[in-house]
Motif scaffolding. Structure first.
Motif, PDB file in Angstrom:
ATOM      1  N   GLU A 121       7.098  -1.428   2.593  1.00  0.00           N
ATOM      2  CA  GLU A 121       6.345  -2.153   1.574  1.00  0.00           C
ATOM      3  C   GLU A 121       6.533  -1.428   0.247  1.00  0.00           C
ATOM      4  O   GLU A 121       6.196  -0.247   0.136  1.00  0.00           O
ATOM      5  CB  GLU A 121       4.870  -2.189   1.977  1.00  0.00           C
ATOM      6  N   PHE A 175      13.350  -5.179   4.872  1.00  0.00           N
ATOM      7  CA  PHE A 175      13.881  -4.658   6.129  1.00  0.00           C
ATOM      8  C   PHE A 175      15.225  -3.970   5.950  1.00  0.00           C
ATOM      9  O   PHE A 175      16.030  -4.358   5.095  1.00  0.00           O
ATOM     10  CB  PHE A 175      14.092  -5.810   7.126  1.00  0.00           C
ATOM     11  N   ARG A 185       5.323   2.368  -0.211  1.00  0.00           N
ATOM     12  CA  ARG A 185       3.991   2.889   0.086  1.00  0.00           C
ATOM     13  C   ARG A 185       3.718   2.959   1.572  1.00  0.00           C
ATOM     14  O   ARG A 185       2.782   3.664   1.985  1.00  0.00           O
ATOM     15  CB  ARG A 185       2.888   2.110  -0.629  1.00  0.00           C
ATOM     16  N   GLN A 207       7.087   0.417   8.459  1.00  0.00           N
ATOM     17  CA  GLN A 207       6.888   0.004   9.841  1.00  0.00           C
ATOM     18  C   GLN A 207       8.222   0.129  10.576  1.00  0.00           C
ATOM     19  O   GLN A 207       9.281  -0.071   9.989  1.00  0.00           O
ATOM     20  CB  GLN A 207       6.412  -1.453   9.945  1.00  0.00           C
ATOM     21  N   TYR A 254       3.302   2.188  12.309  1.00  0.00           N
ATOM     22  CA  TYR A 254       2.983   1.913  10.920  1.00  0.00           C
ATOM     23  C   TYR A 254       2.577   3.236  10.300  1.00  0.00           C
ATOM     24  O   TYR A 254       1.693   3.920  10.809  1.00  0.00           O
ATOM     25  CB  TYR A 254       1.829   0.907  10.805  1.00  0.00           C
ATOM     26  N   ASN A 293       2.833  -8.374  -3.715  1.00  0.00           N
ATOM     27  CA  ASN A 293       2.641  -9.439  -2.741  1.00  0.00           C
ATOM     28  C   ASN A 293       2.759  -8.951  -1.304  1.00  0.00           C
ATOM     29  O   ASN A 293       2.742  -9.759  -0.407  1.00  0.00           O
ATOM     30  CB  ASN A 293       3.625 -10.587  -2.984  1.00  0.00           C
ATOM     31  N   TYR A 294       2.885  -7.639  -1.099  1.00  0.00           N
ATOM     32  CA  TYR A 294       2.787  -7.010   0.214  1.00  0.00           C
ATOM     33  C   TYR A 294       3.952  -7.296   1.149  1.00  0.00           C
ATOM     34  O   TYR A 294       3.900  -6.967   2.316  1.00  0.00           O
ATOM     35  CB  TYR A 294       1.492  -7.417   0.936  1.00  0.00           C
ATOM     36  N   LYS A 295       5.013  -7.916   0.689  1.00  0.00           N
ATOM     37  CA  LYS A 295       6.094  -8.273   1.602  1.00  0.00           C
ATOM     38  C   LYS A 295       6.828  -7.026   2.082  1.00  0.00           C
ATOM     39  O   LYS A 295       6.839  -5.994   1.408  1.00  0.00           O
ATOM     40  CB  LYS A 295       7.080  -9.220   0.913  1.00  0.00           C
ATOM     41  N   LEU A 296       7.441  -7.149   3.250  1.00  0.00           N
ATOM     42  CA  LEU A 296       8.257  -6.080   3.798  1.00  0.00           C
ATOM     43  C   LEU A 296       9.720  -6.300   3.444  1.00  0.00           C
ATOM     44  O   LEU A 296      10.198  -7.439   3.454  1.00  0.00           O
ATOM     45  CB  LEU A 296       8.121  -6.042   5.325  1.00  0.00           C
TER      46      LEU A 296
END
Lengths: 111, 114
Positions: free
Chosen positions: A90, A101, A30, A33, A48, A96-99
């Motif tokens: 994300e 990488f 969604r 970054q 972002y 839980n909004y974690k990224l």
């Protein structure tokens, strides 16, 4: 497999030239970054994006969630642009909004 | 850029010792994340909080780490019994909301377990 595939893993540019970094996503994301990590380890926020294209000076980034990729374009590279660049996204299915990488692109700018 | 504060910057511990690091999120950011970055540039999400409540944590964190974000005090992440494989850069990030929100990272705590 990895959810975020970043390429290239390493890139060498002469000052004044440019190139593009890319991240492909294997699931729907969604937002994305982009960061530059300097030699001390600090992650500097570059962009972002939840969609579309943003530009900031010599940097431009695009995020296409439908086609599952994002790019970071660098033009007129300078010595201080050297470092490791990461994309992080994300997951749109996550709660839980974690990224997540990518594995980074080591950029070396030479005179 | 970021106003997230992490201390200490460097931490050296022996195997089996406790290792504790702290994070002060940006003012007004109720969501806090901890990530681990290893020497191969692989990032691992460890745990996140919204205010003082844990949103999610991975299995490893639940078993070997303790973490909290008390009100009016720094957040903390503590490894109960350090292992060589815990040597890594531990990054704290904060965001103004969890959903569709940019995360801002601190400079990290580099842990070396001898």
């Amino acid at each position: 497999g990895d959810q975020v595939e970043q390429s290239p893993s390493a890139l060498s540019l002469h000052e004044g030239t440019g190139s593009a970094l890319r991240c492909n996503f294997t699931t729907t994301m969604r937002a994305v970054q982009w960061f530059q990590q300097n030699s001390r380890g600090s992650l500097i926020n570059l962009f972002y994006l939840a969609s579309g294209t943003k530009e900031n000076g010599r940097l431009k980034s695009t995020f296409n969630s439908k086609e599952s990729y994002s790019t970071l374009h660098i033009r007129d590279a300078q010595l201080e642009d050297s470092g490791t660049y990461f994309c992080a996204a994300e997951d749109s299915g996550g709660s839980n909004y974690k990224l997540t990488f990518g594995k980074g692109t080591l950029l070396t700018v030479t005179p | 850029n970021s106003k997230v504060i992490q201390t200490p910057r460097y931490l050296v511990k022996g195997q089996g010792q406790k290792a504790k690091m702290r994070c002060i999120p940006e003012k007004g950011h109720p969501v806090v994340f901890w990530y681990q970055q290893n020497k191969n540039n692989e990032f691992k999400f460890l745990i996140n909080f919204q205010n003082q409540e844990v949103l999610q944590q991975i299995d490893m964190t639940e078993k070997r780490f303790s973490a909290e974000c008390p009100s009016n005090s720094p957040c903390s992440l503590e490894i109960q019994s350090s292992e060589a494989g815990d040597s890594a850069l531990y990054l704290c990030a904060s965001s103004p909301t969890g959903y569709y929100a940019e995360q801002f990272f601190g400079p990290g705590t580099r842990l070396t377990v001898l």
